[in-house]
Design a protein around this motif. Structure first.
Motif, PDB file in Angstrom:
ATOM      1  N   MET A   1       0.835  -1.179   0.000  1.00  0.00           N
ATOM      2  CA  MET A   1       0.000   0.000   0.000  1.00  0.00           C
ATOM      3  C   MET A   1       0.881   1.244   0.000  1.00  0.00           C
ATOM      4  O   MET A   1       1.795   1.320   0.809  1.00  0.00           O
ATOM      5  CB  MET A   1      -0.849   0.005   1.270  1.00  0.00           C
ATOM      6  N   PRO A   2       0.615   2.223  -0.838  1.00  0.00           N
ATOM      7  CA  PRO A   2       1.461   3.404  -0.888  1.00  0.00           C
ATOM      8  C   PRO A   2       1.236   4.286   0.327  1.00  0.00           C
ATOM      9  O   PRO A   2       0.139   4.396   0.846  1.00  0.00           O
ATOM     10  CB  PRO A   2       1.016   4.112  -2.174  1.00  0.00           C
ATOM     11  N   ALA A   3       2.321   4.908   0.767  1.00  0.00           N
ATOM     12  CA  ALA A   3       2.223   5.835   1.892  1.00  0.00           C
ATOM     13  C   ALA A   3       1.682   7.162   1.392  1.00  0.00           C
ATOM     14  O   ALA A   3       2.003   7.619   0.306  1.00  0.00           O
ATOM     15  CB  ALA A   3       3.586   6.032   2.536  1.00  0.00           C
ATOM     16  N   GLY A   4       0.831   7.760   2.194  1.00  0.00           N
ATOM     17  CA  GLY A   4       0.259   9.056   1.859  1.00  0.00           C
ATOM     18  C   GLY A   4       1.243  10.165   2.160  1.00  0.00           C
ATOM     19  O   GLY A   4       2.363   9.927   2.621  1.00  0.00           O
ATOM     20  N   PRO A   5       0.843  11.442   1.941  1.00  0.00           N
ATOM     21  CA  PRO A   5       1.758  12.555   2.141  1.00  0.00           C
ATOM     22  C   PRO A   5       2.229  12.684   3.583  1.00  0.00           C
ATOM     23  O   PRO A   5       3.329  13.108   3.845  1.00  0.00           O
ATOM     24  CB  PRO A   5       0.945  13.785   1.712  1.00  0.00           C
ATOM     25  N   SER A   6       1.435  12.271   4.553  1.00  0.00           N
ATOM     26  CA  SER A   6       1.843  12.410   5.951  1.00  0.00           C
ATOM     27  C   SER A   6       2.583  11.175   6.443  1.00  0.00           C
ATOM     28  O   SER A   6       2.867  11.050   7.622  1.00  0.00           O
ATOM     29  CB  SER A   6       0.612  12.655   6.832  1.00  0.00           C
ATOM     30  N   GLY A   7       2.878  10.241   5.528  1.00  0.00           N
ATOM     31  CA  GLY A   7       3.573   9.017   5.915  1.00  0.00           C
ATOM     32  C   GLY A   7       2.618   7.910   6.323  1.00  0.00           C
ATOM     33  O   GLY A   7       3.032   6.797   6.561  1.00  0.00           O
ATOM     34  N   SER A   8       1.327   8.220   6.416  1.00  0.00           N
ATOM     35  CA  SER A   8       0.361   7.178   6.778  1.00  0.00           C
ATOM     36  C   SER A   8      -0.060   6.438   5.520  1.00  0.00           C
ATOM     37  O   SER A   8       0.057   6.950   4.418  1.00  0.00           O
ATOM     38  CB  SER A   8      -0.862   7.794   7.451  1.00  0.00           C
ATOM     39  N   LEU A 121      -8.110  -8.840  21.894  1.00  0.00           N
ATOM     40  CA  LEU A 121      -7.547  -7.515  21.584  1.00  0.00           C
ATOM     41  C   LEU A 121      -6.046  -7.486  21.857  1.00  0.00           C
ATOM     42  O   LEU A 121      -5.276  -6.884  21.098  1.00  0.00           O
ATOM     43  CB  LEU A 121      -8.268  -6.435  22.388  1.00  0.00           C
ATOM     44  N   GLY A 122      -5.624  -8.168  22.922  1.00  0.00           N
ATOM     45  CA  GLY A 122      -4.192  -8.246  23.225  1.00  0.00           C
ATOM     46  C   GLY A 122      -3.414  -8.992  22.154  1.00  0.00           C
ATOM     47  O   GLY A 122      -2.322  -8.572  21.758  1.00  0.00           O
ATOM     48  N   VAL A 123      -3.980 -10.095  21.676  1.00  0.00           N
ATOM     49  CA  VAL A 123      -3.326 -10.856  20.606  1.00  0.00           C
ATOM     50  C   VAL A 123      -3.230 -10.004  19.342  1.00  0.00           C
ATOM     51  O   VAL A 123      -2.182  -9.973  18.678  1.00  0.00           O
ATOM     52  CB  VAL A 123      -4.071 -12.184  20.333  1.00  0.00           C
ATOM     53  N   LEU A 124      -4.314  -9.315  19.012  1.00  0.00           N
ATOM     54  CA  LEU A 124      -4.299  -8.444  17.818  1.00  0.00           C
ATOM     55  C   LEU A 124      -3.253  -7.346  17.966  1.00  0.00           C
ATOM     56  O   LEU A 124      -2.475  -7.085  17.047  1.00  0.00           O
ATOM     57  CB  LEU A 124      -5.675  -7.815  17.610  1.00  0.00           C
ATOM     58  N   ALA A 125      -3.253  -6.680  19.118  1.00  0.00           N
ATOM     59  CA  ALA A 125      -2.296  -5.589  19.338  1.00  0.00           C
ATOM     60  C   ALA A 125      -0.861  -6.103  19.266  1.00  0.00           C
ATOM     61  O   ALA A 125       0.016  -5.458  18.668  1.00  0.00           O
ATOM     62  CB  ALA A 125      -2.561  -4.925  20.691  1.00  0.00           C
ATOM     63  N   PRO A 134       1.831  -0.079  10.482  1.00  0.00           N
ATOM     64  CA  PRO A 134       1.589   1.352  10.683  1.00  0.00           C
ATOM     65  C   PRO A 134       0.263   1.564  11.416  1.00  0.00           C
ATOM     66  O   PRO A 134      -0.635   0.723  11.371  1.00  0.00           O
ATOM     67  CB  PRO A 134       1.516   1.903   9.253  1.00  0.00           C
ATOM     68  N   ARG A 135       0.158   2.667  12.095  1.00  0.00           N
ATOM     69  CA  ARG A 135      -1.076   2.983  12.828  1.00  0.00           C
ATOM     70  C   ARG A 135      -2.123   3.487  11.851  1.00  0.00           C
ATOM     71  O   ARG A 135      -2.258   4.688  11.641  1.00  0.00           O
ATOM     72  CB  ARG A 135      -0.798   4.004  13.913  1.00  0.00           C
ATOM     73  N   ASP A 136      -2.828   2.554  11.290  1.00  0.00           N
ATOM     74  CA  ASP A 136      -3.841   2.867  10.290  1.00  0.00           C
ATOM     75  C   ASP A 136      -5.138   2.180  10.712  1.00  0.00           C
ATOM     76  O   ASP A 136      -5.174   0.955  10.828  1.00  0.00           O
ATOM     77  CB  ASP A 136      -3.377   2.348   8.929  1.00  0.00           C
ATOM     78  N   PRO A 137      -6.197   2.948  10.957  1.00  0.00           N
ATOM     79  CA  PRO A 137      -7.441   2.330  11.436  1.00  0.00           C
ATOM     80  C   PRO A 137      -8.013   1.297  10.461  1.00  0.00           C
ATOM     81  O   PRO A 137      -8.616   0.315  10.888  1.00  0.00           O
ATOM     82  CB  PRO A 137      -8.394   3.505  11.629  1.00  0.00           C
ATOM     83  N   TRP A 138      -7.810   1.490   9.152  1.00  0.00           N
ATOM     84  CA  TRP A 138      -8.311   0.510   8.179  1.00  0.00           C
ATOM     85  C   TRP A 138      -7.547  -0.802   8.292  1.00  0.00           C
ATOM     86  O   TRP A 138      -8.126  -1.880   8.196  1.00  0.00           O
ATOM     87  CB  TRP A 138      -8.218   1.069   6.763  1.00  0.00           C
ATOM     88  N   LEU A 139      -6.252  -0.706   8.496  1.00  0.00           N
ATOM     89  CA  LEU A 139      -5.432  -1.897   8.677  1.00  0.00           C
ATOM     90  C   LEU A 139      -5.845  -2.625   9.951  1.00  0.00           C
ATOM     91  O   LEU A 139      -5.994  -3.854   9.963  1.00  0.00           O
ATOM     92  CB  LEU A 139      -3.953  -1.517   8.731  1.00  0.00           C
ATOM     93  N   TYR A 140      -6.046  -1.889  11.027  1.00  0.00           N
ATOM     94  CA  TYR A 140      -6.465  -2.491  12.296  1.00  0.00           C
ATOM     95  C   TYR A 140      -7.837  -3.134  12.152  1.00  0.00           C
ATOM     96  O   TYR A 140      -8.073  -4.227  12.672  1.00  0.00           O
ATOM     97  CB  TYR A 140      -6.480  -1.444  13.409  1.00  0.00           C
ATOM     98  N   ALA A 141      -8.746  -2.481  11.447  1.00  0.00           N
ATOM     99  CA  ALA A 141     -10.083  -3.047  11.237  1.00  0.00           C
ATOM    100  C   ALA A 141      -9.994  -4.329  10.416  1.00  0.00           C
ATOM    101  O   ALA A 141     -10.658  -5.322  10.721  1.00  0.00           O
ATOM    102  CB  ALA A 141     -10.990  -2.036  10.538  1.00  0.00           C
TER     103      ALA A 141
END
Length: 191
Positions: A1-8, A121-125, A134-141
């Motif tokens: 996945m390409p990184a956006g302008p803010s690095g996310s 949640l602990g296993v996922l984290a 990366p801290r991306d809510p879509w990736l976490y979802a």
């Protein structure tokens, strides 16, 4: 996945739609298209753990048929069914189950379910941290949907299995070890 302008990481619309569709399928699978219920209470393995605690509290041997005296009093268990399987968990867990069994069954079940969700949640984290995601809510979802939709997690949650707690302990130990926290890693393995 390409990184956006803010690095996310930014996710194009199609993967977001696929993720939303996967989430919808997961929700439908847990609600509308559930398989027929089996006789007995929710989280059948927890029923046995709880009954083992009740049996220990009564001064009886949970590794004998004495456990059935406690188990048939669990709400939802057909008392006419003859149970032949004694408690098969480790003796080291019995003090914990003894404490849990001091709560009313429905409250104990709610506490156990909360512990299972926290373990998931602990296993996922831990998995996301070890993968340096990366801290991306879509990736976490997406990771949550894949985990919740997997057979082992469905089984662990539906049956109330202690395996999810053990998995959280292993995952916590790996994270602690990577952070050079030997004492924390040792503590996590005790789960």
């Amino acid at each position: 996945m390409p990184a956006g302008p803010s690095g996310s990481f930014s996710m194009p619309l199609r993967p977001k739609a696929a993720l939303a569709a996967a989430g919808l399928v997961l929700v439908l699978g847990f609600t509308v298209f559930r398989p027929p219920a089996t006789p007995g209470p929710l989280e059948r393995d927890f029923e046995a753990y709880y009954a083992a605690g009740v049996t220990v509290n009564a001064g009886s041997d949970p590794y004998s048929r004495a456990i059935w005296d406690a188990e048939k009093r669990v709400p939802g268990v057909p008392a006419t069914r003859d149970e032949l399987l004694p408690f098969v968990g480790p003796a080291a867990a019995l003090p914990f189950w003894s404490l849990v069994a001091r709560l009313p069954y429905r409250m104990a079940l709610a506490v156990w379910t909360a512990l299972l969700v926290a373990a998931l949640l602990g296993v996922l984290a831990a998995a996301l941290r070890v993968a340096r995601a990366p801290r991306d809510p879509w990736l976490y979802a997406g990771a949550a949907i894949l985990a919740i939709g997997s057979g082992p997690v469905i089984g662990a949650l539906a049956l109330g299995q202690a395996a999810l707690i053990a998995a959280a302990g292993v995952a916590g130990a790996v994270v602690a070890y990577r952070a050079r926290g030997a004492a924390a890693a040792f503590g996590a393995t005790l789960l």
